[in-house]
Design an enzyme around this catalytic site. Structure first.
Site, PDB file in Angstrom:
ATOM      1  N   VAL A  47       0.823  -1.215   0.000  1.00 24.94           N
ATOM      2  CA  VAL A  47       0.000   0.000   0.000  1.00 24.94           C
ATOM      3  C   VAL A  47       0.859   1.267   0.000  1.00 24.94           C
ATOM      4  O   VAL A  47       0.405   2.327  -0.428  1.00 24.94           O
ATOM      5  CB  VAL A  47      -0.955  -0.029   1.228  1.00 24.94           C
ATOM      6  CG1 VAL A  47      -0.169   0.049   2.545  1.00 24.94           C
ATOM      7  CG2 VAL A  47      -2.009   1.055   1.174  1.00 24.94           C
ATOM      8  N   LYS A  48       2.111   1.136   0.477  1.00 24.56           N
ATOM      9  CA  LYS A  48       2.918   2.337   0.637  1.00 24.56           C
ATOM     10  C   LYS A  48       3.493   2.862  -0.672  1.00 24.56           C
ATOM     11  O   LYS A  48       4.029   3.965  -0.716  1.00 24.56           O
ATOM     12  CB  LYS A  48       4.044   2.092   1.649  1.00 24.56           C
ATOM     13  CG  LYS A  48       3.574   1.723   3.036  1.00 24.56           C
ATOM     14  CD  LYS A  48       2.696   2.742   3.764  1.00 24.56           C
ATOM     15  CE  LYS A  48       3.216   4.123   3.872  1.00 24.56           C
ATOM     16  NZ  LYS A  48       2.605   4.877   5.020  1.00 24.56           N
ATOM     17  N   ASP A  49       3.358   2.115  -1.763  1.00 29.75           N
ATOM     18  CA  ASP A  49       3.789   2.648  -3.067  1.00 29.75           C
ATOM     19  C   ASP A  49       3.062   3.952  -3.376  1.00 29.75           C
ATOM     20  O   ASP A  49       3.623   4.873  -3.972  1.00 29.75           O
ATOM     21  CB  ASP A  49       3.458   1.658  -4.197  1.00 29.75           C
ATOM     22  CG  ASP A  49       4.393   0.461  -4.226  1.00 29.75           C
ATOM     23  OD1 ASP A  49       5.260   0.348  -3.338  1.00 29.75           O
ATOM     24  OD2 ASP A  49       4.244  -0.370  -5.148  1.00 29.75           O
ATOM     25  N   THR A  79       7.378   1.610   3.056  1.00 31.66           N
ATOM     26  CA  THR A  79       7.550   2.930   2.435  1.00 31.66           C
ATOM     27  C   THR A  79       8.928   3.011   1.791  1.00 31.66           C
ATOM     28  O   THR A  79       9.083   3.528   0.677  1.00 31.66           O
ATOM     29  CB  THR A  79       7.382   4.059   3.466  1.00 31.66           C
ATOM     30  OG1 THR A  79       6.107   3.904   4.065  1.00 31.66           O
ATOM     31  CG2 THR A  79       7.489   5.432   2.826  1.00 31.66           C
TER      32      THR A  79
END
Ligand code: PMP
Length: 333
Positions: A47-49, A79
């Site tokens: 999700v951190k992309d 991240t």
């Protein structure tokens, strides 16, 4: 971010537009539609992309990140992984500060991708040796470097307000009654919650908390207080970050590791989905919310990353035994 039907130009353009997966086992068990946003399918695997891309693009626009520059960040891993992929694709360098307690898979992956990685002891935020505090100091002492500052940089939650939230709204055609997610920086939870509430204030937005995080007591008793601990990674906090400010919170469920790991093993064996530890907290919270709202409701959460990132821990019998888990109870055997 463009349609998945056409050719995408490189790494950054491939971020987002992830599938929204109905989870059969949990949906049948609750009589609700339990949906997981498949963020493990982002090109950097988490999700951190999304936050990493928005942070870098904003720094480029403001002129703070210049040709050949370095992006410095304190991160539980994901991240940093997203940032490093994007840095490689745009000709920047990545310098990552990570607590040594994070999984070896994430630390090794960062090195493989080409980041300079410095591990530090896991100490609280108030300690100057904390990974976030170290990353700020290191960035300030370097030439042509930016500090990504994911906790307090609103580009993080804007990524979710502008992409993840609208995608969930479109994918459900607005037929959604609940949203729940655990928070690290809070960017994912708050960006999506703010967007969904703007579309329909009746949608219930609920924070999921692991033990070892201070915010459950903050929502319930107005006092930040940590109780217990968790082997999950990337979630939990002991302060209200800028990304959490003004976020809507209708309720907060605290989930223990046994329930989280049980659900991870259930969705692995029954649904074929191999997911990371924070997803166990998220899915358990979605089930709690389904029980609270009753059958017939649609609840979305986020499948933050994949299980392979934690194979040496969450899915390793020696590690689980060393932490005192009963392998039968957690559905490992
Ligand atoms: N799950 C995992 C595995 C993560 O790495 C993170 C980010 N640290 C989160 C959940 C929480 O996301 P956010 O920072 O957007 O709150």
């Amino acid at each position: 971010m463009t349609s998945t039907q056409s050719i995408q130009n490189g790494f950054s353009a491939t971020i987002g537009n992830t599938p929204l997966i109905r989870i059969p086992s949990l949906s049948e068990e609750t009589g609700c539609t339990i949906l997981g946003k498949a963020e493990f399918l982002n090109p950097g695997g988490s999700v951190k992309d999304r936050a990493a891309l928005f942070i870098i693009e904003e720094a480029e626009k403001s002129g703070s990140l210049r040709k050949g520059g370095t992006v410095v960040e304190g991160t539980a891993g994901n991240t940093g992984i997203g940032l490093t992929h994007i840095c490689n694709s745009k000709g920047y360098k990545a310098l990552i500060i990570i607590p040594e307690t994070q999984s070896i898979e994430k630390i090794e992956l960062l090195r493989t991708l080409g980041a300079e990685v410095r591990t530090v002891p896991a100490v609280p935020y108030k300690d100057p040796g904390n990974y976030v505090r170290v990353s700020e100091k290191v960035a300030s002492e370097m030439e042509n470097a930016i500090w990504a500052n994911q906790f307090d940089n609103l580009a993080n939650r804007n990524a979710h307000f502008q992409t993840t939230g609208p995608e969930i709204w479109d994918q459900t055609k607005g037929e959604i009654h609940g949203w729940t997610a655990a928070m690290g920086t809070g960017g994912t939870y708050s960006g999506v919650a703010l967007f969904l509430k703007k579309k329909n204030p009746k949608i219930q937005t609920v924070v999921a908390e692991p033990y070892g995080s201070g915010l459950y007591n903050y929502f319930k008793n107005d006092e930040i207080k940590i109780e217990g601990s968790s082997i999950t990674e990337g979630i939990g906090n002991s302060r209200i970050t800028k990304n959490m400010e003004d976020m809507p919170v209708d309720d907060c469920f605290r989930i223990d590791d046994v329930e989280a790991i049980q659900i991870l093993n259930k969705v692995l064996k029954k649904d074929g989905l191999f997911l990371g530890g924070s997803v166990g907290i998220n899915l358990a919270s979605a089930v709690h919310l389904a029980k609270k709202l009753g059958p017939g409701h649609t609840i979305a959460t986020v499948l933050c990353d994949g299980g392979a990132r934690y194979q040496s821990k969450l899915f390793n019998r020696e590690f689980l035994l060393s932490k005192g888990f009963d392998l039968n109870e957690i559905g490992f055997e």
